[in-house]
Design a protein around this motif. Structure first.
Motif, PDB file in Angstrom:
ATOM      1  N   LEU A 149       0.833  -1.195   0.000  1.00 41.09           N
ATOM      2  CA  LEU A 149       0.000   0.000   0.000  1.00 41.09           C
ATOM      3  C   LEU A 149       0.875   1.256   0.000  1.00 41.09           C
ATOM      4  CD1 LEU A 149      -2.872   1.069  -0.030  1.00 41.09           C
ATOM      5  CD2 LEU A 149      -2.861   0.990   2.478  1.00 41.09           C
ATOM      6  N   PHE A 150       1.947   1.248   0.784  1.00 40.11           N
ATOM      7  CA  PHE A 150       2.859   2.391   0.814  1.00 40.11           C
ATOM      8  C   PHE A 150       3.467   2.634  -0.571  1.00 40.11           C
ATOM      9  CE2 PHE A 150       7.188   4.090   1.403  1.00 40.11           C
ATOM     10  CZ  PHE A 150       6.881   5.288   2.021  1.00 40.11           C
ATOM     11  N   GLY A 151       3.905   1.579  -1.221  1.00 41.00           N
ATOM     12  CA  GLY A 151       4.485   1.716  -2.558  1.00 41.00           C
ATOM     13  C   GLY A 151       3.473   2.223  -3.566  1.00 41.00           C
ATOM     14  N   ARG A 152       2.270   1.683  -3.512  1.00 37.33           N
ATOM     15  CA  ARG A 152       1.225   2.108  -4.453  1.00 37.33           C
ATOM     16  C   ARG A 152       0.882   3.582  -4.258  1.00 37.33           C
ATOM     17  NH1 ARG A 152      -5.088   0.399  -4.647  1.00 37.33           N
ATOM     18  NH2 ARG A 152      -5.586   1.564  -6.530  1.00 37.33           N
ATOM     19  N   LEU A 153       0.681   3.984  -3.013  1.00 44.14           N
ATOM     20  CA  LEU A 153       0.345   5.379  -2.739  1.00 44.14           C
ATOM     21  C   LEU A 153       1.488   6.312  -3.108  1.00 44.14           C
ATOM     22  CD1 LEU A 153      -1.570   4.734   0.560  1.00 44.14           C
ATOM     23  CD2 LEU A 153      -2.540   5.781  -1.497  1.00 44.14           C
ATOM     24  N   SER A 154       2.706   5.878  -2.894  1.00 44.94           N
ATOM     25  CA  SER A 154       3.858   6.686  -3.283  1.00 44.94           C
ATOM     26  C   SER A 154       3.861   6.921  -4.791  1.00 44.94           C
ATOM     27  CB  SER A 154       5.161   6.020  -2.838  1.00 44.94           C
ATOM     28  OG  SER A 154       5.234   5.976  -1.420  1.00 44.94           O
ATOM     29  N   ARG A 155       3.582   5.857  -5.563  1.00 45.45           N
ATOM     30  CA  ARG A 155       3.528   5.994  -7.033  1.00 45.45           C
ATOM     31  C   ARG A 155       2.410   6.937  -7.460  1.00 45.45           C
ATOM     32  NH1 ARG A 155       4.712   0.722  -6.405  1.00 45.45           N
ATOM     33  NH2 ARG A 155       2.570   0.016  -6.650  1.00 45.45           N
ATOM     34  N   ILE A 156       1.240   6.776  -6.876  1.00 49.52           N
ATOM     35  CA  ILE A 156       0.102   7.636  -7.225  1.00 49.52           C
ATOM     36  C   ILE A 156       0.438   9.098  -6.958  1.00 49.52           C
ATOM     37  CG2 ILE A 156      -2.250   8.290  -6.530  1.00 49.52           C
ATOM     38  CD1 ILE A 156      -2.744   5.259  -6.020  1.00 49.52           C
ATOM     39  N   LEU A 157       1.097   9.349  -5.835  1.00 51.43           N
ATOM     40  CA  LEU A 157       1.415  10.718  -5.438  1.00 51.43           C
ATOM     41  C   LEU A 157       2.677  11.253  -6.106  1.00 51.43           C
ATOM     42  CD1 LEU A 157       0.548  10.273  -1.683  1.00 51.43           C
ATOM     43  CD2 LEU A 157      -0.673  11.744  -3.309  1.00 51.43           C
ATOM     44  N   GLY A 158       3.356  10.402  -6.863  1.00 47.14           N
ATOM     45  CA  GLY A 158       4.582  10.826  -7.534  1.00 47.14           C
ATOM     46  C   GLY A 158       5.729  11.064  -6.571  1.00 47.14           C
ATOM     47  N   HIS A 159       5.716  10.327  -5.478  1.00 44.34           N
ATOM     48  CA  HIS A 159       6.754  10.477  -4.449  1.00 44.34           C
ATOM     49  C   HIS A 159       7.683   9.270  -4.488  1.00 44.34           C
ATOM     50  CE1 HIS A 159       8.530  11.735  -0.664  1.00 44.34           C
ATOM     51  NE2 HIS A 159       8.429  10.482  -0.258  1.00 44.34           N
ATOM     52  N   ASP A 160       8.960   9.532  -4.622  1.00 41.64           N
ATOM     53  CA  ASP A 160       9.959   8.462  -4.595  1.00 41.64           C
ATOM     54  C   ASP A 160      10.456   8.331  -3.154  1.00 41.64           C
ATOM     55  OD1 ASP A 160      11.723   6.512  -5.408  1.00 41.64           O
ATOM     56  OD2 ASP A 160      13.212   7.931  -6.183  1.00 41.64           O
ATOM     57  N   PRO A 161      10.043   7.271  -2.451  1.00 38.68           N
ATOM     58  CA  PRO A 161      10.426   7.140  -1.044  1.00 38.68           C
ATOM     59  C   PRO A 161      11.944   7.125  -0.857  1.00 38.68           C
ATOM     60  CG  PRO A 161       8.718   5.557  -1.598  1.00 38.68           C
ATOM     61  CD  PRO A 161       9.192   6.160  -2.884  1.00 38.68           C
ATOM     62  N   THR A 162      12.365   7.739   0.218  1.00 41.69           N
ATOM     63  CA  THR A 162      13.784   7.782   0.558  1.00 41.69           C
ATOM     64  C   THR A 162      14.191   6.455   1.208  1.00 41.69           C
ATOM     65  OG1 THR A 162      13.377   8.632   2.792  1.00 41.69           O
ATOM     66  CG2 THR A 162      13.633  10.270   1.015  1.00 41.69           C
ATOM     67  N   SER A 163      15.486   6.237   1.269  1.00 37.52           N
ATOM     68  CA  SER A 163      15.994   5.045   1.966  1.00 37.52           C
ATOM     69  C   SER A 163      15.546   5.059   3.420  1.00 37.52           C
ATOM     70  CB  SER A 163      17.519   4.993   1.892  1.00 37.52           C
ATOM     71  OG  SER A 163      17.920   4.716   0.585  1.00 37.52           O
ATOM     72  N   GLN A 164      15.526   6.249   4.013  1.00 41.22           N
ATOM     73  CA  GLN A 164      15.108   6.368   5.410  1.00 41.22           C
ATOM     74  C   GLN A 164      13.641   5.945   5.581  1.00 41.22           C
ATOM     75  OE1 GLN A 164      15.750  10.247   7.075  1.00 41.22           O
ATOM     76  NE2 GLN A 164      14.960   9.686   9.073  1.00 41.22           N
ATOM     77  N   GLU A 165      12.777   6.325   4.635  1.00 39.27           N
ATOM     78  CA  GLU A 165      11.375   5.909   4.718  1.00 39.27           C
ATOM     79  C   GLU A 165      11.247   4.395   4.590  1.00 39.27           C
ATOM     80  OE1 GLU A 165       8.538   9.394   3.029  1.00 39.27           O
ATOM     81  OE2 GLU A 165      10.002   8.597   1.585  1.00 39.27           O
TER      82      GLU A 165
END
Length: 115
Positions: free
Chosen positions: A70-86
């Motif tokens: 879910l985190f990955g999907r929402l990140s893609r939808i929002l155009g956010h590339d999660p950081t290593s820290q996240e």
């Protein structure tokens, strides 16, 4: 027993595939599905409504719960590339929640092979 507040999969598909839809209607359907615990379906409606604030909230919840997919999907939808820290935080939370497979996948995202 099916929840009478929710629609069948074909009705849902047809509604989401309509080009002209009410943003308020999409938000309302998203809320119904979220209240029923069907987050993936809720995200479909929130995405169609372009409900960025709600999608951001759900992304934060997914991070806190260690929900890799879910985190990955929402990140893609929002155009956010999660950081290593996240990804590391997600891995930690997933591990604490007993989601070992999610933790392992998050660790791979945090430290991709070859980096």
């Amino acid at each position: 027993m099916a929840d009478k507040k929710l629609m069948g999969c074909m009705e849902k598909r047809d509604l989401l595939n309509q080009s002209a839809v009410s943003v308020e209607s999409m938000r309302t359907w998203g809320e119904r599905y979220e209240e029923a615990g069907l987050l993936s379906d809720a995200v479909d409606f929130y995405e169609k409504a372009k409900a960025t604030d709600t999608l951001e909230r759900l992304r934060g919840n997914a991070l806190g719960e260690g929900d890799f997919f879910l985190f990955g999907r929402l990140s893609r939808i929002l155009g956010h590339d999660p950081t290593s820290q996240e990804w590391m935080e997600l891995a930690s939370r997933a591990e604490k929640a007993g989601k070992q497979a999610f933790a392992a996948q998050a660790l791979l995202k945090a430290n991709p092979p070859g980096d």
